[in-house]
Design a protein around this motif. Sequence first.
Motif, PDB file in Angstrom:
ATOM      1  N   GLY A 135      -2.696   9.228 -10.088  1.00 45.32           N
ATOM      2  CA  GLY A 135      -3.954   9.269  -9.550  1.00 45.32           C
ATOM      3  C   GLY A 135      -4.309  10.788  -9.220  1.00 45.32           C
ATOM      4  N   THR A 175      -3.289   8.348 -14.533  1.00 44.98           N
ATOM      5  CA  THR A 175      -3.561   7.115 -13.902  1.00 44.98           C
ATOM      6  C   THR A 175      -2.831   6.464 -12.467  1.00 44.98           C
ATOM      7  OG1 THR A 175      -2.115   5.978 -15.343  1.00 44.98           O
ATOM      8  CG2 THR A 175      -4.424   6.344 -16.113  1.00 44.98           C
ATOM      9  N   GLN A 176      -3.069   5.394 -12.140  1.00 55.26           N
ATOM     10  CA  GLN A 176      -2.168   4.723 -10.978  1.00 55.26           C
ATOM     11  C   GLN A 176      -1.544   3.386 -11.327  1.00 55.26           C
ATOM     12  OE1 GLN A 176      -5.077   4.889  -7.655  1.00 55.26           O
ATOM     13  NE2 GLN A 176      -3.999   6.529  -6.928  1.00 55.26           N
ATOM     14  N   THR A 207      -0.305  -0.435 -10.365  1.00 59.35           N
ATOM     15  CA  THR A 207      -0.876  -1.653  -9.715  1.00 59.35           C
ATOM     16  C   THR A 207       0.382  -2.258  -8.871  1.00 59.35           C
ATOM     17  OG1 THR A 207      -2.431  -1.919 -11.455  1.00 59.35           O
ATOM     18  CG2 THR A 207      -1.870  -3.636  -9.876  1.00 59.35           C
ATOM     19  N   SER A 209      -2.805  -3.436   1.946  1.00 63.21           N
ATOM     20  CA  SER A 209      -4.161  -2.538   2.177  1.00 63.21           C
ATOM     21  C   SER A 209      -3.539  -1.362   2.193  1.00 63.21           C
ATOM     22  CB  SER A 209      -5.003  -2.778   3.430  1.00 63.21           C
ATOM     23  OG  SER A 209      -4.180  -2.529   4.459  1.00 63.21           O
ATOM     24  N   ASN A 210      -4.777  -0.333   2.107  1.00 61.31           N
ATOM     25  CA  ASN A 210      -4.617   1.388   2.003  1.00 61.31           C
ATOM     26  C   ASN A 210      -3.449   1.708   1.164  1.00 61.31           C
ATOM     27  OD1 ASN A 210      -6.544   1.138   4.042  1.00 61.31           O
ATOM     28  ND2 ASN A 210      -4.959   0.670   5.711  1.00 61.31           N
ATOM     29  N   PRO A 211      -3.392   1.570  -0.220  1.00 63.09           N
ATOM     30  CA  PRO A 211      -2.558   1.958  -0.692  1.00 63.09           C
ATOM     31  C   PRO A 211      -2.454   3.551  -0.914  1.00 63.09           C
ATOM     32  CG  PRO A 211      -4.107   1.131  -2.294  1.00 63.09           C
ATOM     33  CD  PRO A 211      -4.363   0.914  -0.916  1.00 63.09           C
ATOM     34  N   ALA A 217      -1.159   4.219  -5.679  1.00 65.24           N
ATOM     35  CA  ALA A 217      -1.408   3.166  -6.524  1.00 65.24           C
ATOM     36  C   ALA A 217      -2.685   2.462  -5.928  1.00 65.24           C
ATOM     37  CB  ALA A 217      -0.142   2.279  -6.165  1.00 65.24           C
ATOM     38  N   THR A 218      -2.881   1.396  -6.810  1.00 62.18           N
ATOM     39  CA  THR A 218      -3.907   0.413  -6.706  1.00 62.18           C
ATOM     40  C   THR A 218      -3.356  -0.897  -6.237  1.00 62.18           C
ATOM     41  OG1 THR A 218      -4.371  -0.096  -8.909  1.00 62.18           O
ATOM     42  CG2 THR A 218      -5.780   1.612  -8.034  1.00 62.18           C
ATOM     43  N   ILE A 219      -4.143  -1.949  -5.734  1.00 63.76           N
ATOM     44  CA  ILE A 219      -3.769  -3.143  -5.224  1.00 63.76           C
ATOM     45  C   ILE A 219      -4.029  -4.287  -6.318  1.00 63.76           C
ATOM     46  CG2 ILE A 219      -3.780  -4.965  -3.641  1.00 63.76           C
ATOM     47  CD1 ILE A 219      -3.933  -3.069  -1.419  1.00 63.76           C
TER      48      ILE A 219
END
Length: 324
Positions: free
Chosen positions: A184, A211-212, A214, A304-306, A309-311
């Motif tokens: 990211g 990229t990030q 998941t 929440s709040n990663p 990364a993304t959730i």
Amino acid sequence: IGAPTVTTGASSSVAQTAATLAGTVDPNGDPSAWKFYFGTSSSSGTSYPNSSTGGTTGSGTTAVPVSDSIAGLTGNTTYFYRLCATNTASPTPICGNEQQFTTQDAPTPIAGAASNVGINGAKLSGTVNPNGANVSSTVFRYGQNCSAQDGWMNNCTLATAAPSPGGGRSPVSVSVTLSGLPSGTTFHYTLCATNTYGTTCDVNDHTFMTTQPTINIADAPSVTEGQVANFVVTLSEVSAQTITVDYVTSNGSAVAPGDYTFTTGTLSIPAGSCGPGTTGCQISVPTIDDSAFEGTENFSVTLSNPAGATIGDGRPGPMFKRLA
């Protein structure tokens, strides 16, 4: 005695701003004055804009090798030239055939678009034209704060590109694959190359963004009251950096603190861990045995709040039940 016979020869010792021109002059029994005429456009006779110092032959009747050095040339430029001579038998210059050469220069690197961009890496590609002189170094300069504003000199990491461009006059494709990059993240980069005439870099600011991965959290298996519910957290792909994510429990039909222990915190996922199919990263929530007979109950854990990364699936819920 007759007019001179003139042959324009090949160039040699071609450099960035100088070259040596050669040829032969047969004076045919009459001393002949000679010189080279040259310029950046093809011409006839002595109509070139420049000429060398030149010299004079003896009065023999065989071809005499002659040469002259010229300077003040422009790098990476094609020059045309002829050897011309005069004598008393021919006051009008007699000129040989036209020849040409291209001066050498510092290389011309051009960075291309990044490809194969992933969580922790990317492939950088480009071309390098050696401009006639052997290239000794070809590197991509990259970094989060690497910039054309300071000539790509500060805050840049250097990655050697391959293959070596050699010393020809055509663009050669080069590339390097980067790894171990934070996810990211935006990187700036350029391509630089060095030969005996200096180092040049593509002046354009090229960018790519890794990229990030998941983050996914699976439903905990059903447990009996009093046991610990373990939620397994995994990444879609392992990362080269530590990833963190906040978590908190939420009531469903099970209510804290009577049915389970309210739990909140930050999960730290170490670099290189918790990829697909692993169980090393877990969020553990104790359940409470209230000694009351109840049906199946549930609660959930929300992510929440990663950072890094993304959730993906961020709110699963376990089932647990009181055994009779």
